[in-house]
Structures are given as C-alpha cells and as structure tokens.
Design a protein around this motif. Sequence first.
Motif, PDB file in Angstrom:
ATOM      1  N   THR A  81       0.828  -1.203   0.000  1.00 49.41           N
ATOM      2  CA  THR A  81       0.000   0.000   0.000  1.00 49.41           C
ATOM      3  C   THR A  81       0.863   1.255   0.000  1.00 49.41           C
ATOM      4  N   ALA A  82       1.929   1.253   0.775  1.00 51.06           N
ATOM      5  CA  ALA A  82       2.836   2.410   0.793  1.00 51.06           C
ATOM      6  C   ALA A  82       3.450   2.646  -0.584  1.00 51.06           C
ATOM      7  N   VAL A  83       3.842   1.578  -1.255  1.00 51.86           N
ATOM      8  CA  VAL A  83       4.415   1.713  -2.602  1.00 51.86           C
ATOM      9  C   VAL A  83       3.376   2.273  -3.569  1.00 51.86           C
ATOM     10  N   PHE A  84       2.165   1.752  -3.531  1.00 54.16           N
ATOM     11  CA  PHE A  84       1.131   2.196  -4.470  1.00 54.16           C
ATOM     12  C   PHE A  84       0.660   3.618  -4.176  1.00 54.16           C
ATOM     13  N   VAL A  85       0.563   3.980  -2.906  1.00 51.66           N
ATOM     14  CA  VAL A  85       0.203   5.357  -2.562  1.00 51.66           C
ATOM     15  C   VAL A  85       1.296   6.299  -3.049  1.00 51.66           C
ATOM     16  N   SER A  86       2.553   5.930  -2.841  1.00 52.18           N
ATOM     17  CA  SER A  86       3.677   6.753  -3.303  1.00 52.18           C
ATOM     18  C   SER A  86       3.642   6.929  -4.812  1.00 52.18           C
ATOM     19  N   ILE A  87       3.423   5.847  -5.532  1.00 56.41           N
ATOM     20  CA  ILE A  87       3.337   5.925  -6.996  1.00 56.41           C
ATOM     21  C   ILE A  87       2.190   6.845  -7.401  1.00 56.41           C
ATOM     22  N   GLY A  88       1.041   6.677  -6.753  1.00 53.17           N
ATOM     23  CA  GLY A  88      -0.109   7.517  -7.072  1.00 53.17           C
ATOM     24  C   GLY A  88       0.146   8.985  -6.808  1.00 53.17           C
ATOM     25  N   LEU A  89       0.827   9.282  -5.703  1.00 50.57           N
ATOM     26  CA  LEU A  89       1.100  10.675  -5.372  1.00 50.57           C
ATOM     27  C   LEU A  89       2.175  11.282  -6.256  1.00 50.57           C
ATOM     28  N   VAL A  90       3.186  10.511  -6.598  1.00 52.44           N
ATOM     29  CA  VAL A  90       4.283  11.027  -7.426  1.00 52.44           C
ATOM     30  C   VAL A  90       3.839  11.205  -8.879  1.00 52.44           C
ATOM     31  N   LEU A  91       3.156  10.223  -9.426  1.00 53.44           N
ATOM     32  CA  LEU A  91       2.783  10.279 -10.842  1.00 53.44           C
ATOM     33  C   LEU A  91       1.464  11.004 -11.098  1.00 53.44           C
ATOM     34  N   GLY A  92       0.670  11.184 -10.071  1.00 53.32           N
ATOM     35  CA  GLY A  92      -0.601  11.884 -10.252  1.00 53.32           C
ATOM     36  C   GLY A  92      -1.502  11.168 -11.243  1.00 53.32           C
ATOM     37  N   ARG A  93      -2.102  11.908 -12.143  1.00 51.73           N
ATOM     38  CA  ARG A  93      -3.050  11.327 -13.106  1.00 51.73           C
ATOM     39  C   ARG A  93      -2.391  10.417 -14.125  1.00 51.73           C
ATOM     40  N   ARG A  94      -1.070  10.513 -14.256  1.00 53.51           N
ATOM     41  CA  ARG A  94      -0.366   9.629 -15.196  1.00 53.51           C
ATOM     42  C   ARG A  94      -0.169   8.239 -14.619  1.00 53.51           C
ATOM     43  N   GLY A  95      -0.289   8.094 -13.321  1.00 54.30           N
ATOM     44  CA  GLY A  95      -0.072   6.815 -12.661  1.00 54.30           C
ATOM     45  C   GLY A  95      -1.376   6.180 -12.237  1.00 54.30           C
ATOM     46  N   MET A  96      -1.257   5.266 -11.296  1.00 52.86           N
ATOM     47  CA  MET A  96      -2.435   4.604 -10.759  1.00 52.86           C
ATOM     48  C   MET A  96      -3.100   5.495  -9.725  1.00 52.86           C
ATOM     49  N   GLY A  97      -4.379   5.295  -9.550  1.00 53.71           N
ATOM     50  CA  GLY A  97      -5.117   6.097  -8.593  1.00 53.71           C
ATOM     51  C   GLY A  97      -5.010   5.543  -7.185  1.00 53.71           C
ATOM     52  N   LEU A  98      -5.458   6.316  -6.238  1.00 51.79           N
ATOM     53  CA  LEU A  98      -5.431   5.874  -4.851  1.00 51.79           C
ATOM     54  C   LEU A  98      -6.441   4.756  -4.584  1.00 51.79           C
ATOM     55  N   GLY A  99      -7.456   4.643  -5.437  1.00 60.07           N
ATOM     56  CA  GLY A  99      -8.377   3.507  -5.331  1.00 60.07           C
ATOM     57  C   GLY A  99      -7.654   2.189  -5.559  1.00 60.07           C
ATOM     58  N   ASP A 100      -6.708   2.193  -6.493  1.00 60.81           N
ATOM     59  CA  ASP A 100      -5.898   0.992  -6.721  1.00 60.81           C
ATOM     60  C   ASP A 100      -5.096   0.645  -5.476  1.00 60.81           C
ATOM     61  N   ALA A 101      -4.562   1.657  -4.796  1.00 59.79           N
ATOM     62  CA  ALA A 101      -3.799   1.424  -3.566  1.00 59.79           C
ATOM     63  C   ALA A 101      -4.694   0.812  -2.486  1.00 59.79           C
TER      64      ALA A 101
END
Length: 163
Positions: free
Chosen positions: A77-97
């Motif tokens: 979850t920490a990895v996915f939240v970080s990816i979502g926050l760093v990449l914004g709309r270009r990455g995965m959303g926080l729902g995925d996390a």
Amino acid sequence: MIIVVLAAPTVPVLLAGLWWAGCAVPLAFIDAQVHRLPNVITMPAAAGVLALLTIDAVVADRWEPLLSATICAAVATAVFVSIGLVLGRRGMGLGDAKLILSMTALLGWWGWGAAFGAVFFGFLGAGFVGVVLLASGRVRRGAHIPMGPFFIAGAVLMLALPA
C-alpha cells in the motif's frame, strides 16, 4: 468463489477470502466501467479481511501469517500510494492502492510470494491487454486502463495455484 473455499485452511481465513471476493466482484465491474474504485467498497474490504485474519490468529494462536499479511499489505500500500502521489493522473489512482491493501493482506497470509505474484500477474495482464489494444488501434498511447480487474484476476490466479 470456489477457489477461496479450496485455498482456505481455516474458517476465519475462508470468511476473509469470501468477504474479499464479495467486495472484489463489484469493484472489478465498477472499475471497468468508470475507472474508479469507490471507498465505500475498498475500505470495508480491507477492514473485513484484516479483522477476519486477526480472528484466525487469535483462535488458532498462529501469529506469523497475520504478521506476514500485515507487513505485505503495509509495504504494498505504501508503494502504491507513493506511486499515485508522485505520478498523479499519469499513474495509478489511490483507489488501486486501497484495493491493493485488501488484496495483499489476504494473499500475504500465505506469504510474500502470493501477494507479489498477484500484483505481478495483474501488471502482466494489463500490459498484455494494453499492447493488444494499442496494436488494434482501439486506444492511443497514454490511454488509461483500469487496473482493478487485472489485480483481482491476479489474486484469483494466485489463490488457484497450489501452495
């Protein structure tokens, strides 16, 4: 759901798997339709899985699987939240996390390999479908693919594999 029944060694783990599957089915359809994983389903999915796995640890006095599940869920979850926050709309959303939280908690009960495998197969499936959609001209580069159904399919695949 039969896969969850066959994979679960105890009743609380069975209930955790069934709870997660009951939440995952509507999440897959919702994400495929509107590219959203609503909190009203993702958060109860995570809470239910973690609560039922905790009950299993208390009843069976086996804390190692719960520790594994908790650490897997926290790290993923920490990895996915970080990816979502760093990449914004270009990455995965926080729902995925939030989906990853419940999924890796459940699969982490069997170990890191099961949790990692589900995420890996989710990415692999999404990548394959993305390539096919690009090659067929149905989408253009930069199009968003809903990841929820692929992560859910990866989790089901990992539950189906023999331990």
